[in-house]
Structures are given as C-alpha cells and as structure tokens.
Design a protein around this motif. Structure first.
Motif, short mmCIF file in Angstrom:
data_model
loop_
_atom_site.label_atom_id
_atom_site.label_comp_id
_atom_site.label_asym_id
_atom_site.label_seq_id
_atom_site.Cartn_x
_atom_site.Cartn_y
_atom_site.Cartn_z
N GLY A 198 22.33 -30.11 84.62
CA GLY A 198 21.69 -31.30 84.11
C GLY A 198 21.72 -31.46 82.61
N LEU A 199 22.47 -30.63 81.96
CA LEU A 199 22.58 -30.78 80.52
C LEU A 199 23.70 -31.76 80.18
N ASN A 200 23.58 -32.28 79.03
CA ASN A 200 24.67 -33.10 78.53
C ASN A 200 25.86 -32.20 78.25
N LEU A 201 26.95 -32.55 78.79
CA LEU A 201 28.10 -31.65 78.71
C LEU A 201 28.53 -31.37 77.28
N THR A 202 28.41 -32.32 76.47
CA THR A 202 28.94 -32.15 75.12
C THR A 202 27.87 -31.82 74.09
N ALA A 203 26.65 -32.04 74.45
CA ALA A 203 25.58 -31.73 73.50
C ALA A 203 25.46 -30.22 73.33
N HIS A 204 24.91 -29.82 72.23
CA HIS A 204 24.74 -28.40 71.96
C HIS A 204 23.29 -27.99 72.22
N TYR A 205 23.19 -26.81 72.70
CA TYR A 205 21.86 -26.31 73.03
C TYR A 205 21.71 -24.87 72.59
N ASN A 206 20.51 -24.57 72.23
CA ASN A 206 20.14 -23.17 72.09
C ASN A 206 19.37 -22.79 73.35
N VAL A 207 19.68 -21.65 73.82
CA VAL A 207 18.98 -21.15 75.00
C VAL A 207 18.37 -19.81 74.65
N PHE A 208 17.12 -19.71 74.85
CA PHE A 208 16.48 -18.45 74.53
C PHE A 208 15.28 -18.21 75.41
N VAL A 209 14.89 -16.97 75.42
CA VAL A 209 13.75 -16.56 76.23
C VAL A 209 12.62 -16.15 75.31
N GLU A 210 11.49 -16.58 75.68
CA GLU A 210 10.29 -16.18 74.96
C GLU A 210 9.38 -15.47 75.94
N VAL A 211 8.76 -14.45 75.49
CA VAL A 211 7.83 -13.72 76.36
C VAL A 211 6.44 -13.88 75.79
N VAL A 212 5.59 -14.44 76.58
CA VAL A 212 4.23 -14.70 76.12
C VAL A 212 3.23 -14.04 77.06
N LEU A 213 2.06 -13.87 76.57
CA LEU A 213 1.02 -13.31 77.43
C LEU A 213 0.79 -14.22 78.62
N ALA A 214 0.68 -13.60 79.74
CA ALA A 214 0.47 -14.39 80.95
C ALA A 214 -1.00 -14.61 81.23
N ASP A 215 -1.79 -13.76 80.73
CA ASP A 215 -3.23 -13.94 80.90
C ASP A 215 -3.96 -13.21 79.78
N PRO A 216 -5.23 -13.45 79.69
CA PRO A 216 -5.98 -12.90 78.56
C PRO A 216 -6.54 -11.52 78.81
N ASN A 217 -5.98 -10.84 79.76
CA ASN A 217 -6.57 -9.56 80.15
C ASN A 217 -5.71 -8.37 79.75
N HIS A 218 -6.41 -7.30 79.61
CA HIS A 218 -5.76 -6.00 79.52
C HIS A 218 -5.77 -5.43 80.94
N TRP A 219 -4.67 -4.82 81.30
CA TRP A 219 -4.54 -4.36 82.68
C TRP A 219 -4.50 -2.85 82.76
N ARG A 220 -4.92 -2.37 83.89
CA ARG A 220 -4.89 -0.94 84.13
C ARG A 220 -4.58 -0.70 85.60
N PHE A 221 -3.81 0.32 85.82
CA PHE A 221 -3.47 0.65 87.20
C PHE A 221 -4.48 1.67 87.70
N GLN A 222 -5.33 1.20 88.56
CA GLN A 222 -6.43 2.03 89.00
C GLN A 222 -6.58 1.91 90.50
N GLY A 223 -6.76 3.03 91.12
CA GLY A 223 -6.93 3.01 92.56
C GLY A 223 -5.74 2.43 93.29
N GLY A 224 -4.63 2.59 92.71
CA GLY A 224 -3.42 2.14 93.38
C GLY A 224 -3.12 0.68 93.20
N LYS A 225 -3.86 0.06 92.36
CA LYS A 225 -3.54 -1.35 92.12
C LYS A 225 -3.89 -1.73 90.69
#
Length: 612
Positions: A198-225
């Motif tokens: 769906g992009l314009n065939l001739t137009a130019h694009y930058n493609v990049f990935v950004e990684v952002v926090l998914a939630d406001p929590n700190h996580w810990r693996f405890q009790g198997g989860k």
DNA sequence: ACGCTCGCATCAGGTGGGAAACGG
DNA sequence: CCGTTTCCCACCTGATGCGAGCGT
C-alpha cells in the motif's frame, strides 16, 4: 493516511482478514525534521528497485471470497480492544510517541469466530492520548473506517503491514515473550519481520522500529509466572529506535520483499555509544512493545513532519516482550532453543525430538533422521517450520473471543480439547479464491515440485519476482517466511519428513516468500476443506502412538532442563501436543488420507520456489 | 584462458547454560 | 541473603575465501 495491519496466521483468509486492527499514526510535531536514516549510508538505495507497479498488487489480494471488505468488517470486532496491545510511553523518548497509533490485535471479545470470522479485517483506530503517554490507549474510535483504499492507488492510501512471522511470535507470546538484553547487545528472537503493501511505489520512506514501554509496570517472574512488581522506571534513556539499514528507500523497494529487523540488537548498556544504530537500549524486567514506523520522506531522507499523513505506525501486540538479562521462563528458553538455529547446540534432545514422534517436534532440526525417513516413507516434501508454526500457532480463535485477550498472561495453556476445536476451526471456513477442494486426490502431485501449477493463482507467486532477497532472517528457519529463503535452502535445515500427501510442506525457497502465504494458505485450506463438504481430517490426531512418543520425548526433554516453577512444561504440552498432533495426523496417513486443503493454492505457491 | 559452479575450510558472530560477581 | 547481572564456555550458523573441476 490510513493504515491497515495485516496479521498472518490465525486463519486469516486475506490480507485484510482478521484480527487485525489498525489506526493511523502521526505525530504532530510542527517542524520538519530529518529522518533518522538520513545520515546513514544506504547502499541499498536504488539497488533493488525493480518492477515498479508490482509492489502493491503483489500483496493486495482483494480477497474475493472474503466475507466482507475491510470497510464492512464488523466494527465491533475491534471496539473492545484489549489493553494488552497498548503501549505505555511514559517519557517521550521515542521519536514517534504516537499520538495516533496503529495496532493490530487478536480477535477481541465479542468477535464471533464463525466461519467468516477469519475474514474480518478490523481496522481499529486507536487514539493515543498524547505523545507522552498513550497508556492506556484503546479508545476504540472507529473513525475512518470507510476510507480504505486499494494499495498503490494514490495519495492517502493506507499502508498495510503484515507481521511475517506472526505464528512464531504468537507461540512465544503465549508464554510471555522474553528477550535477552546484554551489554554488547543481543538480537531479538523472534525478530521483527514485516511485509508492507500500500505504499506509493515511487515515494521514499524510512522504515524503522521503535521499542517503547508496553505498560507502566516493573515485572518479575515469580511463582512460575510473570507478575507486576512496582512501577517501571520511566527514566529510560538511550536509543529506542532502530532504523532499517535500507532506509530511506522507495515504496516499491519496501513492498518487494519482507523487511527484516533481524539485526536489531537489544542492550541494557545505556552508556554504549558504539553501534547505537543497531542497538536499542532497554531496561531489564520491563515490558516493551515494538512499533513499526513508516515515514514518507524526501529522496534524501528528510521527513516532513508537518504532514501528518506521512507517518504511519503499526503495533503488533503479540510482539510485546519482557526484557531480561537471563531467561526466567523455561518455556521461553525452550522455544528459543527449538526455533533459533543459533541455539541449536542446546538441542540436546535430538533423539526424542527428531526420531520418535515427528509430531512431537515444534521445531526443525538440521538433521535428517534416518528414522524420519522411515516414518514417512517416500517423503518428498519436508515439513518445515512454516507450517509447523502455522500449526502451533493455530491458536484457537475461540481463545480470542472470550472477552479477554486470548494470549495467556501466564504460562498456562489451553486444554488439548480447546486446541482441538481450534484446529478444527482452522480448517473450517468458507471458500475463497474459487479453491474447490476436490481434495481427495493427492494434490501434492500438482505441487510446484512438479512444476505444475495454475497461473490463475499467480497472486501467490507474485513475490517470486523478488528472488534476490538477502535478508538476514533467512537463517531463521522457523520464521514462516524465512523458511522459504535461500539462505536455509542451501543447506536444508531439518528436513523434516512428512507424508507426501502433505500439501503445504514447504521447502526452502529462494526468496523470502510472501507473507500471505502462510496465512493465506491456511485459511484457504480451511475454506477448501469446508467448502468441499468438510474434509476435517485434521481434527483428530492419532492419539495412541503419539501420546506415547510424546510422553517419552517430553519427559526426556524435561529431564534435561530445568523446569519452570509452575510446571510450564506440562502446561506446554497440551497446546504443543495439539499442534503436533495435527502434524501427527498429517503424518499418519490414516488420519490424513484426505487431501490437504488448498492444494491448488499451495501448488501455485510452491511453484514459484520449486521451479528455478 | 576464462568464467562459472561446487565443495571444503576458516572465521566471526550468535546462542543458552552455568557459575561467579554484583548490588540492594 | 537473594535476585539480578556479567562473564565464559561449547556449540552452532552463515559468510567468505580458496582451489578443483567443468564448460565455453
């Protein structure tokens, strides 16, 4: 610009099918900025541009048999968008904090998994709250639903992004994906790999990935989860963006082949300055959400941020992960070992994995076990990860329609029964593409290996024009599409032998393959099966031998590795078994005596790769 | 002679495990 | 003390270089 996200797997029948939703994204910065990629060397620029006019059509299969057009997709299907797909952006560290935010989701609550369900394309328009914080962000606005345009048809068209290895992602997501971060940087696995249309065939694009926090929590693996444990450290610093090394480039370039971010590295080393372009700095035990940005730029890579139509952001909730410095969940560890070829050295259970129950395996092995040949006499076709993943990730859609996000937040898995029903649904759907399944015959015989395919199915092969794919992902066999790449093809990894009647047994192909395939083929199979009067030969695995082998192999595996506290291994079994059972059924001629669905499509599909 | 393909060896780099080190 | 991080190890993959073999 409206963007659509197409998620593969889950029985989508068309690129627009499904469970995906999308919104359009746009920052509202008010000045022209230079795209991150501008300063990069871009050796690829201009080097791979070919076949103008191909790009869009190659991917856009108007899903003639689709039950509804994107515009008519049940809007309700995305309204109950679950927060799990949200992104938390405490500090606008990202360049694209996403005021509007594209997201794909698994089928939300209320979504009816009817036979037509998979055909739903459910664009959801998610309005973020502010550039600084879009969490929670699922507002479920349905604006702009009717504005879908055919790709490549002009300005204002929406890009469609397809997560190529979604099945694999889903597999990990079920257990809460973990990504190792190290000082020197660790690659993601699974890595992000997209196909764009769906992009314009001739137009130019930058493609990049950004990684952002998914939630406001700190996580810990405890009790198997995984459990939340305090608040996330918002004071994140360091690079959060990885620009695809081929940026900027033309729409034709981006659409011609899958866009892999396999070289993307994750680190916890905030101080590092070297290789910053390849590294994204994260914090351990925080949950992150990768986001794909497509920004139209000028030929020199300069981005006109004043034009909000030129930025599109795509979020795939199933790519969320928790950054860790050491794996916590052994299920994840095992999945990594099983699927990442670089970790092959840790597959110390080859015997149980590859000899006994072929069905037991989720992952490929580089070896061609003699026994495998015996098990599947005359195996001409190899069962490769592509479809294994499809099996495995044939997550029962019902799981997603229960009002909550289907992907378990713990290690828990569905019962085998659920999986069974899932697999069944997998193959039950309406016809599409006129695929009739006269399927009782062994359609493999018209497989591409024979070079006999119907040109009418050309859409499946259009991408074959881009044989020169050189993406690094090629060696990740388990990526459904990487399995088709030449990289692995040269040394066929784990020539899993299956019954010749298996229609979709993929083989290494010279190209990155098309994303639609895995998902398209699958639904097509469903549809054909259904349409032909129910060739539901898949639903009943052969329990006897399978279970025994399964038990043996699995216990062996368990003995060799530590176990999650909650016994994830055992939990893991049902789903995997189920998926494998499918394979078992496949392997078992008795249960799979029926013709594989959609052999026609498969034939066309393979034809491109089988005939150099 | 030249170009191409193939097979082999080498090497850089990726992988998780496990033990040691670190730090709150 | 305990959870987390770092480091090293063996193993593996993939890229590359080289030479042999073959066809033109």
């Amino acid at each position: 610009i409206y963007a659509q996200i197409m998620l593969g797997g889950e029985g989508d029948s068309s690129p627009f099918s499904s469970t995906s939703t999308s919104t359009s994204t746009k920052d509202a910065p008010d000045e022209r900025r230079k795209s991150p990629a501008v300063e990069r060397d871009d050796p690829a620029v201009g080097t791979r541009y070919t076949e103008p006019g191909l790009g869009a059509d190659r991917y856009y299969i108007p899903s003639t048999g689709s039950k509804q057009s994107p515009e008519t997709a049940n809007p309700c299907s995305f309204i109950p968008y679950t927060p799990s797909g949200s992104v938390y952006s405490p500090s606008s560290t990202g360049r694209y904090p996403s005021s509007l935010h594209l997201s794909s989701v698994l089928p939300p609550a209320g979504f009816s998994p009817s036979s037509t369900g998979r055909s739903h394309f459910s664009p959801a328009y998610q309005l973020g709250q502010s550039p600084g914080c879009i969490y929670p962000s699922y507002t479920g606005s349905g604006a702009a639903l009717g504005n879908m345009a055919l790709p490549g048809t002009g300005p204002g068209m929406r890009a469609q992004v397809y997560l190529c290895n979604r099945p694999l992602w889903l597999k990990f997501h079920r257990h809460h994906t973990e990504m190792i971060i190290t000082k020197q940087g660790r690659r993601m696995f699974p890595f992000l790999s997209f196909n764009i249309a769906g992009l314009n065939l001739t137009a130019h694009y930058n493609v990049f990935v950004e990684v952002v926090l998914a939630d406001p929590n700190h996580w810990r693996f405890q009790g198997g989860k995984w459990v939340t444990c305090g608040k996330a450290d918002n004071s994140s610093q360091g690079n959060k963006v990885y620009i695809h090394p081929e940026s900027p480039n033309t729409g034709a370039h981006w659409m011609r082949q899958e866009i892999s971010f396999s070289k993307l590295k994750l680190t916890n080393n905030k101080g590092t300055n070297h290789n910053t372009s390849q590294m994204i700095v994260l914090q351990s035990l925080h949950k992150y959400q990768p986001r794909l940005h497509i920004v139209e730029v000028t030929e020199d890579g300069v981005e006109d941020i004043g034009n909000e139509l030129k930025t599109q952001t795509f979020t795939f909730p199933e790519t969320q992960f928790i950054a860790v410095t050491a794996y916590q969940n052994t299920d994840i560890t095992q999945l990594k070992i099983d699927h990442n070829p670089f970790a092959k050295g840790f597959r110390d259970n080859y015997d149980s994995m590859y000899t006994a129950p072929e069905n037991d395996r989720l992952t490929p092995s580089p070896t061609d076990s003699p026994r495998a040949h015996q098990i599947v006499p005359g195996a001409r076709y190899t069962m490769q990860p592509l479809f294994q993943d499809q099996f495995v990730n044939n997550l029962p859609q019902s799981r997603f329609y229960n009002g909550e996000r289907a992907v378990p937040q713990t290690n828990s898995l569905l019962s085998a029964q659920t999986e069974d029903s899932a697999s069944q649904r997998w193959f039950v759907t309406s016809m599409q593409q006129g695929g009739n399944s006269s399927s009782t015959s062994n359609k493999l015989d018209i497989s591409p290996y024979e070079g006999d395919y119907s040109s009418s199915l050309l859409p499946y092969g259009i991408k074959s024009l881009s044989m020169q794919t050189s993406h690094a992902l090629s060696y990740y066999s388990d990526s459904p599409f990487t399995t088709m790449t030449a990289g692995w093809g040269s040394r066929p990894p784990y020539q899993r032998k299956v019954t010749p009647s298996l229609p979709w047994s993929p083989r290494p192909s010279p190209t990155a393959g098309f994303p639609e395939d895995s998902d398209k083929v699958k639904p097509q199979m469903e549809e054909e099966v259904n349409g032909s009067g129910g060739l539901i030969a898949w639903t009943e695995p052969q329990p006897s031998a399978l279970s025994l082998d399964k038990a043996d192999s699995y216990s062996t595996v368990c003995k060799r590795r530590r176990l999650s506290l909650n016994g994830p291994s055992t939990e893991d079994s049902p789903a995997d078994i189920k998926c494998e059972d499918l394979a078992s059924a496949v392997n078992n001629s008795s249960s799979y005596s029926k013709e594989p669905p959609s052999s026609k499509g498969m034939a066309a599909y393979y034809s491109f790769y089988a005939n150099p």
